[in-house]
Motif scaffolding. Structure first.
Motif, PDB file in Angstrom:
ATOM      1  N   PRO A  65      25.727  31.009 -22.172  1.00  0.00           N
ATOM      2  CA  PRO A  65      24.223  30.613 -23.457  1.00  0.00           C
ATOM      3  C   PRO A  65      23.765  29.436 -22.518  1.00  0.00           C
ATOM      4  N   ARG A  66      25.103  27.647 -23.341  1.00  0.00           N
ATOM      5  CA  ARG A  66      24.395  26.733 -22.951  1.00  0.00           C
ATOM      6  C   ARG A  66      23.802  26.179 -22.151  1.00  0.00           C
ATOM      7  N   VAL A  67      24.485  27.186 -20.547  1.00  0.00           N
ATOM      8  CA  VAL A  67      23.693  25.654 -19.742  1.00  0.00           C
ATOM      9  C   VAL A  67      22.194  26.915 -19.693  1.00  0.00           C
ATOM     10  N   ILE A  68      21.797  28.059 -20.189  1.00  0.00           N
ATOM     11  CA  ILE A  68      20.287  28.399 -19.893  1.00  0.00           C
ATOM     12  C   ILE A  68      19.891  28.112 -20.876  1.00  0.00           C
ATOM     13  N   LYS A  69      20.290  27.637 -22.065  1.00  0.00           N
ATOM     14  CA  LYS A  69      19.121  26.845 -23.328  1.00  0.00           C
ATOM     15  C   LYS A  69      19.233  25.281 -21.813  1.00  0.00           C
TER      16      LYS A  69
END
Length: 125
Positions: A65-69
């Motif tokens: 999720p951090r990469v997607i964000k």
């Protein structure tokens, strides 16, 4: 200084589940306007959408999720920068051309293009 605040609008939307699709829709809506602003008349909306879609498919394997964000933030930042004309025409063409399968587009401004091919490319005015 002019600003579009696309990123601020995006940050407030916490309830939207499919944020990458929303970013793609925002970009797809702006493609005709961008092609007109940068006077890229011979590239075509279809090829531009295909190039943008390839950016999304290239990074579709991201699961963290951090990469997607981070990728979404970067996408909105790039869109806003392009809309405010912080990029030059050749920067935008290089991004779009690298993503299309049409050999004419990828070769015309490439390092291996001859002078005649370069001068006959459709976007030179």
């Amino acid at each position: 200084m002019s600003t579009l605040n696309l990123f601020c609008k995006y940050a407030k939307m916490r309830s939207i589940q499919n944020r990458p699709a929303l970013l793609y829709r925002h970009i797809a809506k702006e493609i005709p306007k961008l092609l007109m602003i940068y006077s890229i008349v011979n590239f075509g909306e279809k090829n531009a959408r295909k190039a943008v879609r390839s950016f999304f498919y290239e990074r579709s394997d991201a699961k963290d999720p951090r990469v997607i964000k981070h990728l979404l933030n970067w996408g909105y930042y790039e869109l806003e920068e392009t809309m405010l004309q912080h990029k030059q025409k050749n920067h935008l063409l290089a991004l779009l051309e690298a993503r299309t399968d049409d050999p004419h587009f990828s070769k015309a401004l490439g390092a291996n293009a001859t002078e005649e091919e370069f001068l006959n490319s459709p976007w030179l005015e």
